[in-house]
Design an enzyme around this catalytic site. Structure first.
Site, PDB file in Angstrom:
ATOM      1  N   THR A 142       0.867 -21.119  -2.143  1.00 34.67           N
ATOM      2  CA  THR A 142       1.771 -20.289  -1.618  1.00 34.67           C
ATOM      3  C   THR A 142       2.209 -19.130  -2.454  1.00 34.67           C
ATOM      4  O   THR A 142       2.959 -18.054  -1.790  1.00 34.67           O
ATOM      5  CB  THR A 142       2.901 -21.088  -1.287  1.00 34.67           C
ATOM      6  OG1 THR A 142       3.549 -21.604  -2.634  1.00 34.67           O
ATOM      7  CG2 THR A 142       2.856 -22.314  -0.638  1.00 34.67           C
TER       8      THR A 142
ATOM      9  N   CYS B 192     -22.295   4.354  28.991  1.00 37.24           N
ATOM     10  CA  CYS B 192     -22.229   5.709  28.512  1.00 37.24           C
ATOM     11  C   CYS B 192     -23.603   5.947  28.014  1.00 37.24           C
ATOM     12  O   CYS B 192     -24.726   6.498  28.713  1.00 37.24           O
ATOM     13  CB  CYS B 192     -21.131   5.650  27.538  1.00 37.24           C
ATOM     14  SG  CYS B 192     -20.716   7.568  27.076  1.00 37.24           S
TER      15      CYS B 192
ATOM     16  N   LYS C 294       8.106 -25.409   0.805  1.00 35.33           N
ATOM     17  CA  LYS C 294       8.096 -24.514  -0.284  1.00 35.33           C
ATOM     18  C   LYS C 294       8.099 -23.072   0.074  1.00 35.33           C
ATOM     19  O   LYS C 294       8.826 -22.212  -0.532  1.00 35.33           O
ATOM     20  CB  LYS C 294       6.700 -24.758  -1.013  1.00 35.33           C
ATOM     21  CG  LYS C 294       6.534 -24.108  -2.476  1.00 35.33           C
ATOM     22  CD  LYS C 294       5.179 -24.638  -2.977  1.00 35.33           C
ATOM     23  CE  LYS C 294       5.111 -24.061  -4.575  1.00 35.33           C
ATOM     24  NZ  LYS C 294       3.991 -24.647  -5.178  1.00 35.33           N
TER      25      LYS C 294
ATOM     26  N   ASP D 207       0.811  -1.127  -0.023  1.00 38.91           N
ATOM     27  CA  ASP D 207      -0.135  -0.070  -0.283  1.00 38.91           C
ATOM     28  C   ASP D 207       1.036   1.278   0.128  1.00 38.91           C
ATOM     29  O   ASP D 207       1.861   1.214   0.829  1.00 38.91           O
ATOM     30  CB  ASP D 207      -1.018   0.187   1.270  1.00 38.91           C
ATOM     31  CG  ASP D 207      -1.908  -1.024   1.198  1.00 38.91           C
ATOM     32  OD1 ASP D 207      -1.940  -1.769   0.066  1.00 38.91           O
ATOM     33  OD2 ASP D 207      -2.470  -1.317   2.235  1.00 38.91           O
TER      34      ASP D 207
ATOM     35  N   GLN E 219     -27.452   7.182  29.771  1.00 42.66           N
ATOM     36  CA  GLN E 219     -28.635   8.223  29.262  1.00 42.66           C
ATOM     37  C   GLN E 219     -29.824   7.829  29.015  1.00 42.66           C
ATOM     38  O   GLN E 219     -30.732   8.443  29.284  1.00 42.66           O
ATOM     39  CB  GLN E 219     -27.663   9.203  28.423  1.00 42.66           C
ATOM     40  CG  GLN E 219     -26.426   9.716  28.823  1.00 42.66           C
ATOM     41  CD  GLN E 219     -25.517  10.349  27.644  1.00 42.66           C
ATOM     42  OE1 GLN E 219     -25.879  10.518  26.615  1.00 42.66           O
ATOM     43  NE2 GLN E 219     -24.285  10.556  28.034  1.00 42.66           N
TER      44      GLN E 219
ATOM     45  N   GLU F 200     -15.578  -1.363  29.815  1.00 44.27           N
ATOM     46  CA  GLU F 200     -15.064  -2.334  29.017  1.00 44.27           C
ATOM     47  C   GLU F 200     -13.503  -2.100  28.755  1.00 44.27           C
ATOM     48  O   GLU F 200     -12.987  -2.929  28.265  1.00 44.27           O
ATOM     49  CB  GLU F 200     -15.867  -2.436  27.843  1.00 44.27           C
ATOM     50  CG  GLU F 200     -15.815  -1.296  26.902  1.00 44.27           C
ATOM     51  CD  GLU F 200     -16.938  -0.192  27.124  1.00 44.27           C
ATOM     52  OE1 GLU F 200     -17.170   0.594  26.196  1.00 44.27           O
ATOM     53  OE2 GLU F 200     -17.212   0.036  28.143  1.00 44.27           O
TER      54      GLU F 200
ATOM     55  N   HIS G  73     -16.660   3.873  30.424  1.00 42.26           N
ATOM     56  CA  HIS G  73     -16.561   2.764  29.823  1.00 42.26           C
ATOM     57  C   HIS G  73     -15.866   1.872  30.342  1.00 42.26           C
ATOM     58  O   HIS G  73     -14.610   1.615  30.244  1.00 42.26           O
ATOM     59  CB  HIS G  73     -15.874   3.303  28.054  1.00 42.26           C
ATOM     60  CG  HIS G  73     -16.739   4.039  27.343  1.00 42.26           C
ATOM     61  ND1 HIS G  73     -17.510   3.324  26.478  1.00 42.26           N
ATOM     62  CD2 HIS G  73     -16.952   5.504  27.362  1.00 42.26           C
ATOM     63  CE1 HIS G  73     -18.338   4.380  25.954  1.00 42.26           C
ATOM     64  NE2 HIS G  73     -17.876   5.559  26.198  1.00 42.26           N
TER      65      HIS G  73
END
Length: 557
Positions: A188, A380, A223, A147, A384, A508, A506
């Protein structure tokens, strides 16, 4: 100091971040001090303004940095506590270079990719090295080899290896070895072409991590070894795991990756102790019971949009030797009817988000969980919408709303933070990072945390309007956690409910496999108290997935 660079080839989404994190797990198990970082080639300064449909979850660090979700893997799989220095984007690099040029730091020189852009990249690697707290730095390069936007990063790595010496570096290339069903063969050639592209840039991988659906036989390994100029023992199979991503470190250890890397870097280490990790994986794969939980969101067809939430549920369930049957429900589908979709679940989780789409469905969910005494965890935005629902249907504040959804609402129970009122720029301008929460004694929150002060990570603009505190408290809506000065509501619960908890932050982002977050652990315990289930490993109810409407950018007002 030793360095490991992780690149990827052939296609994106091969799991470079998960592979890097898993290697970090294994090296830590060998008592090495490890730190990870991610280089992202996109021109955004950070992912904070990017669409979850395109990018997935934005992961927030202690210092408030909005970063790539792979940093979540890094923190979950290792003991790293990362900062903004652990995530670098092309946007940050070019912003740094241009600001230096405008200040005159380059003393009139022509500013170019080499050396000015590559110097910024190398400086970021050295910044971690110079702290002298680590033995190994693992750096993942985002994107795919070849890229155009990734070329400066690969060139910087080539220069860096010359500077620190090749004996201190391992180049690890994650690549696809596809299985062609019609030919009954693993191919491959894509890997050969990817490695050839790396060589053109001046990099030779010492380790190939081969992502594959089928086992690599001896001929395929031989290979790949010959055509890619890699030792045969360094051709590492990384097959799709059967049950959980937490199997990946064990798979790579069985392939000998950690021993190989230590040999290449001339590191003498003890054998890894993976007993606790194996025990955790066993509980995820073969739990003694199961619980059905509904997650109500707006990005449900994007697996990574709520990545940390799904992982936190897995951590908490494993600690109770429990599996999770996830029912993923698009919030808009609950605006018309709710009983049929939620009648058989043991708990409801409503995650964060932005924008008005699906809000009434989430409000209906909060009402259903409240009225039917179903365990509820609101994160969060999930807190609310629960606040709005309670104000409307219990306190009689019929026009209760958030100024995010209705700027002219006469009853703004949720409103914009005072310091946010003049903000016009979207990126990195929310309330971000770790903030302390003072927990009220005698509340369910204190019982869950076992403490009266905690620190949690935030990412939001809107808050509970304290003008409604007394009115709602009188009806059973308890603000059980606030900022230390008492001006901001951080944690709420309902007085007469087995487990109805909402938090402005948050949680998590701070859960780990063998250290689940208390709110998730308490939620799972409450769900188990409601439902006894059969043992199965965590899975998603595919029938509950539905296409979402036209994809929109995330509003961050």
């Amino acid at each position: 100091m030793k360095y490991i660079f992780v690149t990827g080839g052939v296609v994106s989404s091969l799991g470079k971040g998960l592979t890097a994190a898993s290697l970090g797990t294994l090296l830590e198990a060998r008592r090495l001090r490890v730190v990870l970082q991610k280089f992202d080639p996109y021109l955004n300064v950070d992912p904070g303004t990017m669409n979850p449909f395109q990018h997935g979850e934005v992961y927030v660090l202690n210092d408030g940095a909005e970063t790539d979700l792979d940093l979540g893997h890094y923190e979950r799989f290792t003991n790293c506590v990362l900062t903004r220095h652990n995530n670098l984007t092309s946007g940050q690099i070019y912003e740094t270079v241009i600001l230096k040029e405008r200040r005159g730091d380059y003393l009139g020189k022509t500013v170019q990719v080499i050396p000015h852009v590559t110097d910024v990249i190398k400086d970021r690697i050295r910044k971690l090295s110079d702290e002298s707290k680590y033995d190994v730095v693992i750096t993942e390069i985002g994107g795919t080899t070849g890229d155009i936007e990734g070329l400066p990063f690969l060139e910087a790595i080539r220069q860096f290896i010359l500077e620190v010496g090749p004996q201190n570096v391992v180049n690890m290339h994650v690549t696809l070895v596809p299985y062609i069903k019609a030919a009954h063969e693993l191919k491959t050639k894509p890997t050969q072409q990817s490695v050839a592209k790396l060589r053109e840039i001046g990099l030779q991988p010492q380790v190939l991590i081969c992502r594959t659906e089928k086992p690599l036989d001896r001929d395929v390994r031989r290979k790949l070894s010959m055509f890619c100029s890699v030792s045969e023992k360094a051709v590492v199979e990384e097959r799709d795991v059967e049950h959980t991503i937490y199997e990946v470190p064990l798979m790579l250890h069985a392939e000998g990756l950690d021993a190989l890397v230590c040999d290449l870097l001339h590191l003498e280490t003890p054998e890894p102790d993976l007993a606790d990790w194996r025990k955790f994986v066993e509980r995820v794969v073969s739990p003694k019971r199961c619980v059905k939980i509904a997650v109500i969101g707006k990005y449900m067809d994007v697996r990574d949009a709520y990545k940390s939430i799904y992982e936190s549920l897995t951590h908490a369930a494993a600690s109770e030797d429990c599996g999770i049957d996830l029912k993923l429900i698009d919030a808009e589908s609950l605006e018309r009817g709710i009983d049929s979709q939620l009648k058989d679940i043991a708990g409801v989780l409503v995650p964060g988000g932005f924008g008005v789409r699906g809000i009434e469905g989430k409000i209906n969910t909060a009402r259903y969980a409240r009225e039917n005494k179903i365990p509820y965890l609101g994160l969060c935005l999930g807190m609310q919408v629960a606040t709005i629902e309670f104000a409307r249907n219990v306190c009689g504040i019929k026009d209760a709303n958030s100024t995010e959804f209705d700027k002219e609402t006469p009853e703004p129970v949720i409103s914009l933070l005072e310091e946010q009122r003049g903000v016009r720029k979207k990126g990195a301008s929310m309330r971000l990072g770790t903030w302390p929460t003072q927990i009220v004694k005698g509340t369910l929150a204190e019982k869950i945390y076992g403490d009266t002060e905690v620190t949690e990570r935030h990412r939001h603009r809107y808050e509970f309007n304290m003008k409604y505190r007394d009115q709602m408290n009188a009806k059973g809506f308890v603000i059980s956690g606030t900022s230390p000065d008492g001006t901001l509501a951080e944690l709420v619960e309902l007085r007469d409910h087995p487990y109805f908890v909402g938090c402005q932050y948050h949680p998590e982002f701070q859960s780990k496999p063998n250290k689940p977050h208390p709110l998730f652990k308490g939620f799972i315990q409450a769900c188990l108290a409601r439902q006894a289930g059969r043992a199965t490993h965590a899975r998603a109810d595919q029938e509950s997935l539905r296409l979402v409407p036209e994809r929109e950018l995330v509003p961050q007002r």
